[in-house]
Design a protein around this motif. Structure first.
Motif, PDB file in Angstrom:
ATOM      1  N   CYS A   1       0.853  -1.190   0.000  1.00 21.12           N
ATOM      2  CA  CYS A   1       0.000   0.000   0.000  1.00 21.12           C
ATOM      3  C   CYS A   1       0.890   1.243   0.000  1.00 21.12           C
ATOM      4  O   CYS A   1       1.941   1.254   0.657  1.00 21.12           O
ATOM      5  CB  CYS A   1      -0.865   0.058   1.253  1.00 21.12           C
ATOM      6  SG  CYS A   1      -1.856  -1.405   1.519  1.00 21.12           S
TER       7      CYS A   1
ATOM      8  N   GLN B   1       7.339  -1.458  12.365  1.00 24.79           N
ATOM      9  CA  GLN B   1       6.909  -1.090  11.007  1.00 24.79           C
ATOM     10  C   GLN B   1       5.479  -0.597  11.052  1.00 24.79           C
ATOM     11  O   GLN B   1       4.620  -1.222  11.672  1.00 24.79           O
ATOM     12  CB  GLN B   1       7.022  -2.326  10.096  1.00 24.79           C
ATOM     13  CG  GLN B   1       6.524  -2.101   8.675  1.00 24.79           C
ATOM     14  CD  GLN B   1       5.401  -3.044   8.293  1.00 24.79           C
ATOM     15  OE1 GLN B   1       5.407  -4.208   8.674  1.00 24.79           O
ATOM     16  NE2 GLN B   1       4.430  -2.541   7.550  1.00 24.79           N
TER      17      GLN B   1
ATOM     18  N   ASN C   1       4.389  -5.045  12.739  1.00 24.85           N
ATOM     19  CA  ASN C   1       3.412  -3.952  12.637  1.00 24.85           C
ATOM     20  C   ASN C   1       2.216  -4.178  13.562  1.00 24.85           C
ATOM     21  O   ASN C   1       1.236  -3.466  13.514  1.00 24.85           O
ATOM     22  CB  ASN C   1       2.962  -3.741  11.181  1.00 24.85           C
ATOM     23  CG  ASN C   1       2.362  -5.009  10.587  1.00 24.85           C
ATOM     24  OD1 ASN C   1       2.032  -5.936  11.321  1.00 24.85           O
ATOM     25  ND2 ASN C   1       2.217  -5.041   9.279  1.00 24.85           N
TER      26      ASN C   1
ATOM     27  N   CYS D   1       1.906  -0.042   9.633  1.00 26.09           N
ATOM     28  CA  CYS D   1       0.912  -0.447   8.641  1.00 26.09           C
ATOM     29  C   CYS D   1      -0.111   0.681   8.617  1.00 26.09           C
ATOM     30  O   CYS D   1      -0.965   0.760   9.498  1.00 26.09           O
ATOM     31  CB  CYS D   1       0.263  -1.769   9.050  1.00 26.09           C
ATOM     32  SG  CYS D   1      -1.211  -2.157   8.082  1.00 26.09           S
ATOM     33  N   ASN D   2       0.037   1.524   7.616  1.00 23.96           N
ATOM     34  CA  ASN D   2      -0.815   2.719   7.634  1.00 23.96           C
ATOM     35  C   ASN D   2      -2.261   2.420   7.280  1.00 23.96           C
ATOM     36  O   ASN D   2      -3.117   3.257   7.411  1.00 23.96           O
ATOM     37  CB  ASN D   2      -0.229   3.799   6.717  1.00 23.96           C
ATOM     38  CG  ASN D   2      -0.040   3.305   5.303  1.00 23.96           C
ATOM     39  OD1 ASN D   2       0.532   2.234   5.101  1.00 23.96           O
ATOM     40  ND2 ASN D   2      -0.530   4.044   4.335  1.00 23.96           N
TER      41      ASN D   2
ATOM     42  N   CYS E   1       3.147   2.509   3.121  1.00 27.08           N
ATOM     43  CA  CYS E   1       3.493   1.394   4.007  1.00 27.08           C
ATOM     44  C   CYS E   1       4.950   1.504   4.452  1.00 27.08           C
ATOM     45  O   CYS E   1       5.821   1.863   3.666  1.00 27.08           O
ATOM     46  CB  CYS E   1       3.278   0.079   3.269  1.00 27.08           C
ATOM     47  SG  CYS E   1       3.813  -1.345   4.223  1.00 27.08           S
TER      48      CYS E   1
ATOM     49  N   CYS F   1       2.200  -9.532   4.195  1.00 23.39           N
ATOM     50  CA  CYS F   1       2.645  -8.381   3.404  1.00 23.39           C
ATOM     51  C   CYS F   1       4.162  -8.373   3.298  1.00 23.39           C
ATOM     52  O   CYS F   1       4.735  -8.284   2.208  1.00 23.39           O
ATOM     53  CB  CYS F   1       2.179  -7.085   4.053  1.00 23.39           C
ATOM     54  SG  CYS F   1       0.389  -6.871   4.006  1.00 23.39           S
TER      55      CYS F   1
HETATM   56  S1  SF4 Z   1       1.519  -3.833   6.093  1.00 19.19           S
HETATM   57 FE1  SF4 Z   1      -0.348  -2.625   6.013  1.00 19.19          FE
HETATM   58  S2  SF4 Z   1       0.200  -0.847   4.795  1.00 19.19           S
HETATM   59 FE2  SF4 Z   1       1.781  -2.354   4.451  1.00 19.19          FE
HETATM   60  S3  SF4 Z   1       1.139  -3.450   2.635  1.00 19.19           S
HETATM   61 FE3  SF4 Z   1       0.347  -4.572   4.377  1.00 19.19          FE
HETATM   62  S4  SF4 Z   1      -1.707  -3.769   4.692  1.00 19.19           S
HETATM   63 FE4  SF4 Z   1      -0.637  -2.334   3.393  1.00 19.19          FE
END
Ligand code: SF4
Lengths: 639, 337
Positions: free
Chosen positions: B21, B202, B125, B204-205, B24, B55
């Motif tokens: 995203c 980290q 995250n 995760c926005n 991120c 992710c």
């Molecule tokens: S960690 Fe969160 S912000 Fe990053 S890619 Fe995954 S869902 Fe998207």
């Protein structure tokens, strides 16, 4: 049975039990074969006693087959039926296939052993009994209301009862061994008696005791004294009438060793690594009855074998896959519950198209099931036990020594076709033994390994490119070792195209699924066609796989001798089947499939070939005996 | 170890489009890893990234190295098999808190106790991102998520405590807002012989935005991040006015003006006794209090693969290289003519 490296048809054994009229140089009547069952408490050392009797017989030149049976608990309650541990050995002067139908001789070290195993003994069989153990407490624990040595219940048998415990203590009393410790040697007393009765050479047992207990002089002295005392007792107790000898078998010339399936399989993996010229990595988690493969391979680091006892079954297969990615032969060994746990990683291996050998030494299931008993009920999980369309080759071994060749074949398919391969063995093969005529290592099959070292394609503009999933004519993709200059690439469990990169294109997924299936199907081109054994003009075929081979071979032989025509097929390759298999099966009126499960191969045959296969099943944790198979095959034909 | 090479960041960038995203924290980590690689003098062809699922686990596709995007939780196991057979390679494991601490927790602790030569990057995250927002094994108690509408009941792992508890020889912490610090930690972890774990805070926005904002935002760092430096008293805050004392297994924040610099605990990352590092890891269980960053522990212990290979060399020296024919004749044999 004797396995020859060319895997030829076996010679069927003669069936008469006793020919004690013919006398040779010695006074001892000869028999063609005997089946002895050693039974006692788990702590009585019966496995060891049986093993020594077997070893002495092997060195004497008999053909033989063994069946160890022990409880799942390390220390089941002493003196109870649950705690009985037994070892059955069939020795013969001719080529045999199985540990035999029913023992002619039972060595019972306590009442529980007698109670548990007497029903297995042939009519008028010989019982060799440790009378010291037949006290009120033990009789009660075994559920005897009265002492069978004193009532008439054993009247139909030939009973040889000896106070083994007290005579062993007596024999050890001047050695400085504590009476309690001396008692522990009573299994050697029993072995001494049986060895005398069946005219076994005593030297191998002496040597073995001295080697095994090196440094423990008192133990050596006690065991030797007990062994000798048993021998002398038998000689003095007027047992001459019971004495028999089984002459050496007329086996094909060569060097023989007595081997169990787990050891043979371990050696086969090492042989596969040698033939491929790349090192072996074993990731394994201890599980009965497969752990002995881990133990055996751990001894052979000088072959470059890396054994890794992982934290769980999943890490075991994961580490093996990582090793294969790095260019080694990754192997994992397990039994049913472990195979279930490895399922997801095996699916990843299908997707990555990397070599991997998964060995399943099957046991009774589901769940913990019968951990120390044999069964062949993992065929379906081997064939289908993964999510998604995830076909892979499945092969099986059929006798203890055959595990050697099956392991080489598993390595061959895995390495040459870059695929996970499941090799099915079972507890009976893993622990059972047979004499094996050692193959010449020059006759072992070659295994070709090709690592890709440069571009394998030219793109539209005429430039060299590298495609990790570009396939050869067998649809096999290249094996590319990390570290190869210029070929860095990524692979993964997500669907991919030829570049190895992620692709969600619908048509690509269909193409990849079908290509992976066709890739496995084409392995059949490297499998020799089946040549059925038995009568070429038979209408009935008995089809088997796995450890039923010995019993089926013996049973088919007996039925044919009675004048019926029968053919016999035993499968090594279950996926893919050999190329001519379907046509062959359709040529028979009746296809009979004996299996130690609920009919899994039969199900497969029906589904694949629309052949009305008839199942004969047994799910008792014990192999088929030839006698029961004869009866059930005849019933099935006549039905 | 592979020979050194001169590379630029471009040499480490694969041809695959990065699909995290926008915003991120993973982007910053990717960049820092690629830059650390150039500084380390590594060669892409001798480098392998192995990941699980999540992710963060897409990471290998974005590195122009060898790589496997494997299955959930199993990356440390697969990487172990590779590292043990190919000591010539530089093997990295990448995963998130769900991948490495939840479904793969068992493999993590066992890789660590064995001390296999792996560098493990733990992207923490505190949420499940790829499955769209469930609480993770590092989410705080009471967290409202799709799978915990009334608040999570789970008590979270403190990853550094867990890793130290597994007898890690190297563990460090960094965060995605400080590229320089990340590069430094990745290089230190890489150079360690054995299993090295770096926990990366980290962001995760999308599903857990601002989880670390109270300590990693520019204005907060000075008062909230405790930089650990080997051989130095543990101090932080403007002009180093706060400090840390570890006493009776407990770490506490003190004012330097009250106790004097001499009373502060001096950080030794190679302390054979991990209990001081453990106490430091307990200083902040949630990112709302001063939090240590840097190398908690960097200690030498025999590395599994080296010992395994030494055993192979020893076995060959003792018994000679394996000979199959000798093996087959290894049990008692007999001849039949
Ligand atoms: S960690 Fe969160 S912000 Fe990053 S890619 Fe995954 S869902 Fe998207």
């Amino acid at each position: 049975m004797v396995i020859r490296s060319n895997d030829a048809e076996y010679v069927e054994g003669k069936e008469t039990v006793v020919t004690d009229t013919e006398e040779r140089t010695s006074e001892i009547p000869e028999v063609e074969r005997i089946i002895v069952r050693f039974a006692g408490d788990s702590g009585d050392g019966m496995q060891l006693t049986g093993d020594r009797f077997t070893a002495a017989s092997a060195l004497f030149g008999n053909d033989l087959a063994t069946l160890p049976e022990y409880p799942a608990e390390i220390r089941a309650p002493a003196g109870t039926l649950a705690g009985v541990s037994a070892f059955q050995v069939h020795i013969a002067d001719h080529d045999i296939n199985t540990p035999g139908d029913s023992p002619g001789v039972l060595v019972a070290m306590n009442p529980a052993a007698l109670k548990a195993d007497l029903p297995k003994v042939v009519e008028h069989g010989t019982l060799i009994i440790n009378s010291d153990a037949f006290d009120e407490r033990n009789l009660h624990k075994a559920g005897y209301e009265s002492n069978p040595l004193e009532d008439d219940s054993l009247a139909g048998y030939q009973v040889i009862s000896a106070p083994m415990t007290s005579l062993t203590k007596e024999a050890c009393k001047d050695l400085g061994v504590k009476p309690r410790d001396a008692e522990r040697s009573k299994n050697f007393f029993a072995l001494g008696m049986v060895s005398w009765l069946y005219s076994r050479p005593t030297r191998p047992t002496h040597d073995w005791i001295e080697e095994k207990f090196k440094g423990k002089d008192l133990v050596i002295a006690a065991n030797l004294a007990a062994f000798k005392a048993g021998d002398v007792y038998a000689e003095n107790a007027d047992l001459w009438a019971s004495r028999r000898i089984v002459r050496p078998a007329h086996l094909a010339p060569g060097t023989y060793t007595n081997i169990n399936g787990n050891t043979a399989l371990s050696w086969g993996l090492i042989a596969g690594s040698r033939q491929a010229g790349i090192p072996l990595f074993l990731g394994s988690y201890p599980i009965t009855p497969a752990s002995d493969i881990l133990h055996e391979l751990a001894k052979h680091r000088n072959f470059g074998v890396r054994t890794f006892q992982a934290e769980d079954e999943i890490a075991a297969v994961g580490s093996a896959l990582g090793a294969s990615y790095g260019g080694h032969i990754g192997v994992t060994t397990t039994s049913g519950p472990g195979l279930a746990l490895k399922s997801e990683t095996i699916g990843l291996a299908v997707s990555l198209e990397l070599p991997l050998v998964i060995v399943d030494v099957q046991r009774g299931g589901p769940s913990t099931g019968l951990p120390t008993k044999t069964e062949a009920s993992d065929l379906m999980i081997a064939l289908y036990g993964r999510h998604g369309e995830a076909p892979l080759p499945v092969i099986s071994s059929s006798t203890p020594a055959d595990c050697f060749f099956a392991a080489i074949e598993a390595v061959r398919i895995a390495v040459e076709y870059r695929t996970p391969v499941i090799l099915l063995s079972d507890g009976y093969l893993g622990n059972g033994t047979e004499p094996w005529r050692l193959p010449s290592i020059n006759d072992l099959p070659e295994i070709k390994v090709n690592y890709l070292t440069g571009p394998n394609h030219v793109d539209a503009e005429g430039a060299d490119e590298f495609l990790p999933y570009l396939r050869d004519e067998t649809l096999t993709r290249p094996w590319i070792l990390p570290g190869t200059p210029g070929l860095a690439h990524r692979i993964g469990g997500i669907e991919k195209d030829e570049t190895g990169n992620i692709s969600y294109v619908p048509a690509n997924h269909e193409h990849m699924v079908r290509t992976r299936a066709e890739h496995i199907a084409r392995i059949a081109d490297s499998i020799p066609p089946i040549v059925p054994a038995g009568d070429a003009d038979a209408d009935v075929v008995v089809l088997g796989w796995g450890s039923t081979r010995g019993a089926i071979t013996a049973a088919v032989g007996r039925i044919r001798k009675k004048g019926r025509k029968l053919a016999r097929i035993h499968l090594r390759h279950i996926n893919p089947f050999p190329p001519n298999f379907g046509d062959l099966l359709r040529g028979y009126e009746t296809v009979i499939v004996p299996e130690m499960n609920m009919g899994q191969l039969a199900h497969e045959i029906r589904a694949d070939f629309l052949v009305d296969a008839r199942s004969i099943t047994k799910i008792m944790g014990q192999p088929f005996t030839p006698a029961e198979l004869v009866e059930r095959i005849e019933e099935t034909i006549d039905a | 170890m592979p020979e050194t090479a001169t590379t630029t960041r471009k040499d480490w960038v694969s041809d695959q489009e990065v699909r995290w995203c926008p915003g991120c924290g993973d982007y910053g980590i990717l960049l820092a890893v690629q830059m650390a690689m150039t500084e380390l003098g590594n060669k892409p062809d001798d480098t392998v990234f192995i990941s699980g699922i999540g992710c963060a686990a897409r990471f290998p596709y974005y590195m122009n190295t060898y790589g496997i995007h494997s299955i959930h939780g199993r990356a440390p196991a697969i990487a172990s098999g590779l590292a043990l057979t190919r000591p010539d390679l530089d093997v990295w494991v990448v995963g998130g808190d769900g991948d490495i601490l939840s479904i793969g927790g068992n493999h993590l602790i066992h890789a660590i106790r064995r001390n296999i030569n792996l560098t493990i990057l733990l992207f923490n995250n505190r949420i499940y991102g790829l499955t769209k927002g469930q609480y993770s094994p590092t989410s705080e108690e009471g967290k409202i998520t799709k799978s915990s509408p009334m608040g999570s009941i789970d008590h979270p792992f403190n990853p550094i405590s867990l890793i130290l508890g597994a007898d890690a020889t190297f563990v460090a912490r960094t965060h995605d807002m400080d590229r320089k610090h990340m590069i430094e930690m990745f290089k230190r972890a890489h150079d360690h012989k054995g299993t090295a774990v770096v926990e990366i805070f980290q962001n995760c926005n999308v599903f857990n935005n601002g989880a670390y904002g109270q300590i990693t935002s520019k204005g907060a760092r000075e008062e909230m991040i405790i930089d650990l430096h080997d051989g130095q008293p543990i101090r932080f805050g403007a002009e180093g006015r706060h400090g840390v004392i570890v006493e009776h297994g407990v770490a506490k924040v003190v004012e330097v003006a009250d106790v004097g610099v001499g009373a502060l605990t001096v950080h030794h990352h190679d302390n054979p006794d991990p209990s001081v590092a453990f106490a430091l890891s307990r200083l902040a269980s949630n990112p709302d209090a001063p939090t240590p960053m840097g190398v908690f522990r960097d200690f030498e212990r025999s590395e599994y693969g080296s010992v395994l290979n030494a055993q192979i060399a020893q076995a060959i020296a003792d018994k000679g290289p394996g000979d199959l024919d000798t093996l087959l004749h290894g049990l008692p044999t007999w001849e039949i003519d």
